[in-house]
Write a protein that holds these residues in place. Sequence first.
Motif, short mmCIF file in Angstrom:
data_model
loop_
_atom_site.label_atom_id
_atom_site.label_comp_id
_atom_site.label_asym_id
_atom_site.label_seq_id
_atom_site.Cartn_x
_atom_site.Cartn_y
_atom_site.Cartn_z
N UNK A 89 21.96 14.76 5.20
CA UNK A 89 21.92 13.17 5.29
C UNK A 89 22.92 12.68 6.25
N UNK A 90 24.32 13.42 6.10
CA UNK A 90 25.40 12.88 6.79
C UNK A 90 25.17 13.33 8.30
N UNK A 91 24.70 14.80 8.55
CA UNK A 91 24.55 15.28 9.99
C UNK A 91 23.24 14.42 10.54
N UNK A 92 22.29 13.82 9.90
CA UNK A 92 21.35 13.19 10.41
C UNK A 92 21.83 11.90 10.98
N UNK A 93 22.54 11.44 10.19
CA UNK A 93 23.10 9.86 10.65
C UNK A 93 24.19 10.24 11.75
N UNK A 94 25.12 11.31 11.84
CA UNK A 94 25.94 11.33 12.70
C UNK A 94 25.32 11.89 14.15
N UNK A 95 24.05 12.56 14.23
CA UNK A 95 23.43 12.67 15.32
C UNK A 95 22.83 11.51 15.76
N UNK A 96 22.18 10.73 14.81
CA UNK A 96 21.73 9.36 15.29
C UNK A 96 22.72 8.45 15.80
N UNK A 101 24.70 5.82 20.62
CA UNK A 101 25.90 5.57 21.60
C UNK A 101 25.77 5.86 22.82
N UNK A 102 24.72 7.06 23.11
CA UNK A 102 24.27 7.45 24.48
C UNK A 102 23.26 6.58 24.80
N UNK A 103 22.59 5.83 23.99
CA UNK A 103 21.30 5.06 24.47
C UNK A 103 20.13 5.99 24.74
N UNK A 104 19.96 6.88 23.64
CA UNK A 104 18.75 7.54 23.76
C UNK A 104 17.77 6.93 22.86
N UNK A 105 16.40 7.00 23.74
CA UNK A 105 15.17 6.38 23.08
C UNK A 105 14.79 7.25 21.75
N UNK A 106 15.16 8.44 21.44
CA UNK A 106 14.64 9.08 20.42
C UNK A 106 15.60 8.72 19.16
N UNK A 107 16.63 8.28 19.55
CA UNK A 107 17.55 7.65 18.35
C UNK A 107 17.01 6.39 18.00
N UNK A 108 16.84 5.65 18.85
CA UNK A 108 16.29 4.36 18.43
C UNK A 108 14.90 4.49 17.65
N UNK A 109 14.45 5.50 17.81
CA UNK A 109 13.07 5.78 17.00
C UNK A 109 13.59 6.08 15.68
N UNK A 110 14.50 7.04 15.73
CA UNK A 110 14.92 7.90 14.34
C UNK A 110 15.41 6.83 13.44
N UNK A 111 16.34 5.94 13.97
CA UNK A 111 17.07 4.82 13.24
C UNK A 111 16.06 3.82 12.82
N UNK A 112 15.15 3.33 13.83
CA UNK A 112 14.21 2.42 13.22
C UNK A 112 13.34 2.93 12.28
N UNK A 113 12.67 4.20 12.23
CA UNK A 113 12.07 4.75 11.08
C UNK A 113 13.10 4.95 9.80
#
Length: 161
Positions: A89-96, A101-113
């Motif tokens: 869980x911690x690693x998932x949130x750290x990667x997100x 922070x780097x404005x990656x679209x996949x991170x917006x998807x991951x965080x939104x979901x």
Amino acid sequence: MTDHPRPYDANPRAHPGLRAIAMVEAIKGLLALLAASGLEILGPLPLRNAVHALIRHFELSSTDGPLASLANAISPGTVHATAALAAAYGLLHAVDAWGLWRDKAWASWLGCIAAAIYLPADVFALSRHPTWVTITVLVVNVVIVYVLARDLFRRRARLPS
């Protein structure tokens, strides 16, 4: 006023909302990793002793009830499994956090979901225990979903190069 949406600005500094959410995600990730480390460092015996101390303090049954069940469930295997889940869980949130922070679209998807998954539980918790904490958690998750969904829609609406 123009009917055309502004083109998407790929500069991460143009998205302070993403940066704020990245900080929240980084804190959640750090806390989960600290919890995982703490579980591994402590091990099952101190945890079981702490639960038994709570049972004695509140004069609860040592054989029935949720705390007694928890005390019985604490073993090296359950502590390692719980620590592993907390670390994941911690690693998932750290990667997100890194991706936001780097404005990656996949991170917006991951965080939104991820935030949207919590919303039904947040509404249920609010209906059962309406406190300022449950209200705050619900509002924060709604804001996170809104900001990240807005980011994704803006990315989609940008004009092709």
